[in-house]
Design an enzyme around this catalytic site. Sequence first.
Site, PDB file in Angstrom:
ATOM      1  N   ALA A 103       0.834  -1.204   0.000  1.00 16.17           N
ATOM      2  CA  ALA A 103       0.000   0.000   0.000  1.00 16.17           C
ATOM      3  C   ALA A 103       0.870   1.255   0.000  1.00 16.17           C
ATOM      4  O   ALA A 103       0.623   2.208  -0.749  1.00 16.17           O
ATOM      5  CB  ALA A 103      -0.929  -0.002   1.206  1.00 16.17           C
ATOM      6  N   TYR A 104       1.890   1.268   0.849  1.00 18.81           N
ATOM      7  CA  TYR A 104       2.790   2.419   0.937  1.00 18.81           C
ATOM      8  C   TYR A 104       3.502   2.645  -0.392  1.00 18.81           C
ATOM      9  O   TYR A 104       3.572   3.772  -0.900  1.00 18.81           O
ATOM     10  CB  TYR A 104       3.799   2.167   2.050  1.00 18.81           C
ATOM     11  CG  TYR A 104       4.707   3.331   2.365  1.00 18.81           C
ATOM     12  CD1 TYR A 104       4.197   4.525   2.860  1.00 18.81           C
ATOM     13  CD2 TYR A 104       6.089   3.215   2.199  1.00 18.81           C
ATOM     14  CE1 TYR A 104       5.038   5.585   3.164  1.00 18.81           C
ATOM     15  CE2 TYR A 104       6.926   4.268   2.506  1.00 18.81           C
ATOM     16  CZ  TYR A 104       6.399   5.459   2.991  1.00 18.81           C
ATOM     17  OH  TYR A 104       7.242   6.507   3.286  1.00 18.81           O
ATOM     18  N   ASN A 105       4.011   1.563  -0.975  1.00 16.09           N
ATOM     19  CA  ASN A 105       4.701   1.655  -2.259  1.00 16.09           C
ATOM     20  C   ASN A 105       3.769   2.180  -3.339  1.00 16.09           C
ATOM     21  O   ASN A 105       4.137   3.066  -4.133  1.00 16.09           O
ATOM     22  CB  ASN A 105       5.247   0.268  -2.633  1.00 16.09           C
ATOM     23  CG  ASN A 105       6.261   0.311  -3.754  1.00 16.09           C
ATOM     24  OD1 ASN A 105       6.199   1.178  -4.626  1.00 16.09           O
ATOM     25  ND2 ASN A 105       7.191  -0.629  -3.744  1.00 16.09           N
TER      26      ASN A 105
END
Length: 246
Positions: free
Chosen positions: A154-156
Amino acid sequence: MSATTARVAIVTGGSRGIGRQVVSRLAADGYAVVVNYASNDAEGRSAAEEVIAKGGQALAIRADVSDEVAVAALFDAAEEAFGGVDVVVNAAGVMTPGTPLVDLDLNVLDRVMRVNMRGAFVVAQQAARRLRRGGALITFSTSVTKLAHPGYSAYNASKSAVEGMTLILARELRGRDITVNTVAPGPTATDLFLGANTEEAIARLAAQPPLERLGQPADIAEVVAFLAGPARWVNGQVLLVNGGII
């Protein structure tokens, strides 16, 4: 507060971690700084008061970066207090590592995308409308977009979107004399990073760069200060700031 300050910067996420170090660094360069924060009034005020105590000019403004009305009001406050905006640093963000994509709660995905991607878009939109000539917009990505660590899907995804948006905006602002760049730190010793990782993971990540340490917020702030001021020929770039980890 003076409305004739030579250079004015808005720093989102400016009450903690990398953002707070950026506030301090830009203030040392003579900027009047608007410290944006999401929720902790005490930390927001403290960051501004620290600048003022050293003889600088600062203002703390609470605003959710994903809320376009709140962000417009943030820019309004900066213009009212200091006469305009020259630099915008969007350091606000959230990180939720450790969960594989297959198990990730979609509510977590929505929160990460809302703050990191939508927030960056909303801030960039106001910056594009309001920055004065000779200005700079600096967004934040992460070296995880290249490292592809498991558990960071998700962060990526959110930060990859920030990179793509930033590079396009740099070209859309042709003729405005405004630079637009992304800073992509590696593992950095902030509360956000240290609180989201085990001691074992922190030690492993610290050993990976040839410099054999974690980055410090001051390391990142130096690059931001470079892009905010003297680096007028760096534009439409993603700068990996990670001690050579990749």
